[in-house]
Design an enzyme around this catalytic site. Structure first.
Site, mmCIF file in Angstrom:
data_model
loop_
_atom_site.group_PDB
_atom_site.id
_atom_site.type_symbol
_atom_site.label_atom_id
_atom_site.label_comp_id
_atom_site.label_asym_id
_atom_site.label_seq_id
_atom_site.Cartn_x
_atom_site.Cartn_y
_atom_site.Cartn_z
ATOM 1 C CG HIS A 45 -1.023 2.970 4.768
ATOM 2 N ND1 HIS A 45 -1.440 1.702 4.219
ATOM 3 C CD2 HIS A 45 -0.461 2.736 6.018
ATOM 4 C CE1 HIS A 45 -0.622 0.794 5.132
ATOM 5 N NE2 HIS A 45 -0.214 1.448 6.052
ATOM 6 C CB CYS A 55 -0.866 0.075 1.228
ATOM 7 S SG CYS A 55 -2.170 -1.434 1.377
#
Length: 465
Positions: A169, A109
């Site tokens: 993130h 990610c």
């Protein structure tokens, strides 16, 4: 004599009155011509100058909608021959440009998201792996440096309304909050994943934010992300905007809209056994795909669909989904780990079709800056390239080498050739072996050595930032 003088005066008077009437007619005619001329001039200058093909209203910079799926594989979407029902994404692909050789910058990610924001390899930002949710993990305190130049900062400075809804993130500390990176609005979560209903991360920490403060907001995360994105579009329809729609789907925990929370503390409860994981992922995809349809509908309702580029792709390969004919999945340097679905949609600007040109997620930033005619700071250079000519005119991209990493392992792409250095070097010819089943390292050692040399040069380059 008096009679003769009288008659002369009568005759002269008649001539004078005739001349007076003629003068008045001429005066009225001249005045009328002047009025007509003024009206024509006003009309002329109120219209576009001859040669302009578009009205002034259409000259404003284009809008951008960047939709990022999470853990969606190359073999998931219907338009890629996948197993999931994605009618809205399929419609986007049918009306736009579908990429068959598009790649995420990372195989997990955080690196891909850093590259998307900066237009550079994630290594230059020091984000080469997942930023972990566990405070005891050494990567937990990492984050994207607020000094980084991002597309959102540059567009914001150019007068764009900017927003991110969904997954960040790129850092847990408040100094890494999206509001410090050029986003006017942020609603979403900062960790790698949350419970879709309770909004707890995998450590049991509540993780839902409005701007730089935590705030409770009830709802299924996919639906919330869509609702905020469409609301933002409608509110900013009269000005240029850029909205980054960062979906959590189809990342775990695998939860459908009607499922109960699986996180009420720091550990996950066992999922419901009323259906299989595949069935749940199908329902999760339905929710995200429906959201894509709602975004397109909002653009159409606002009458700005022909002035908006929508770019969709996934952040890496599948975890619970499918990579199709590709080998590898999320975390892998094989094609399945980073070759992802990608679609560019812009009615009237992008011709429907597909392209086999090799592109990467760090190309998004230079593309939108090019289209918006926003310049980079003089001391800033990008690794990505603009896809503007490819999107609008189908112009082929110049050859280039691309690089990936996963821990201490690396991969290099050079045209049809792909080399993977993971302890046991591998060389594949993607033109004839897309599934990477035949290792040619022993048969063409000079090609492998050449690619290894390029890799070492690249490592030095990105280490220098």
């Amino acid at each position: 004599m008096n009679m003769i003088c009288f008659l002369k005066r009568m005759w002269n008077g008649m001539l004078y009155r005739k001349r007076l009437k003629a003068h008045k007619r001429n005066h009225d005619l001249i005045s009328s011509c002047r009025i007509t001329t003024c009206c024509l001039l006003l009309a002329m200058f109120s219209q576009p100058i001859c040669g302009q093909s578009q009205p002034a209203a259409a000259q404003k910079p284009p809008n951008f909608v960047i939709i990022l799926a999470d853990d969606m594989g190359y073999g998931d979407a219907g338009c890629y021959g996948g197993w999931l029902d994605t009618p809205h994404l399929d419609r986007l692909a049918a009306q736009g440009l579908r990429f068959t050789d598009f790649h995420s910058n990372g195989v997990v990610c955080s690196p891909t998201r850093a590259s998307l924001l900066t237009g550079r390899y994630p290594h230059r930002a020091g984000i080469t792996g997942v930023i972990n949710a566990d405070p005891k993990h050494p990567t937990h305190h990492l984050g994207l440096n607020p000094a980084e130049v991002t597309f959102s900062k540059l567009l914001q400075s150019a007068g764009y309304a900017t927003a991110i809804f969904g997954k960040w993130h790129l850092g847990y500390q408040r100094r890494f909050n999206p509001t410090h990176f050029g986003f006017d609005q942020f609603r979403g979560f900062i960790s790698g994943n949350i419970d879709y209903h309770s909004h707890l991360d995998r450590m049991g920490t509540f993780d839902w934010w409005i701007g730089a403060r935590q705030a409770d907001e009830q709802g299924y995360s996919t639906h919330l992300i869509t609702n905020h994105a469409t609301d933002f579009i409608r509110k900013n329809r009269e000005r240029p905007f850029c909205v980054y729609v960062a979906h959590e789907a189809i990342h775990s925990p695998w939860q459908a809209p009607d499922d109960p929370p699986v996180r009420t503390t720091g550990t996950d409860k066992p999922p419901l056994k009323t259906r299989s994981t595949k069935q749940t992922i199908r329902l999760m995809m339905n929710a995200m795909d429906g959201g894509i349809g709602e975004i397109v509908d909002a653009l159409t309702e606002c009458g700005i669909e022909q002035h908006t580029l929508v770019f969709f792709f996934s952040d890496n390969g599948p975890a619970g989904g499918s990579a199709g004919q590709l080998r590898g999945k999320k975390g892998s340097l094989l094609e399945g780990g980073h070759r992802v679905p990608a679609v560019a949609w812009w009615p009237g600007q992008i011709k429907p079709g597909k392209t086999a040109q090799t592109a990467m997620s760090f190309d998004v930033m230079p593309t939108i800056l090019d289209l918006a005619q926003v310049s980079l700071p003089e001391d800033c250079t990008l690794d990505g390239i603009s896809l503007k000519s490819l999107l609008r005119e189908g112009v082929a991209l110049k050859p280039r080498r691309l690089f990936w990493s996963s821990g201490s392992h690396f991969a290099v792409r050079d045209g049809r050739w792909k080399a993977v250095f993971d302890g046991s070097p591998k060389l594949f010819d993607l033109q004839t072996d897309l599934s990477e089943t035949t290792n040619l390292a022993g048969k063409i050692p000079q090609r492998l050595q050449s690619m290894k040399s390029h890799l070492e040069d690249w490592k030095e380059d990105v280490a220098a930032k």
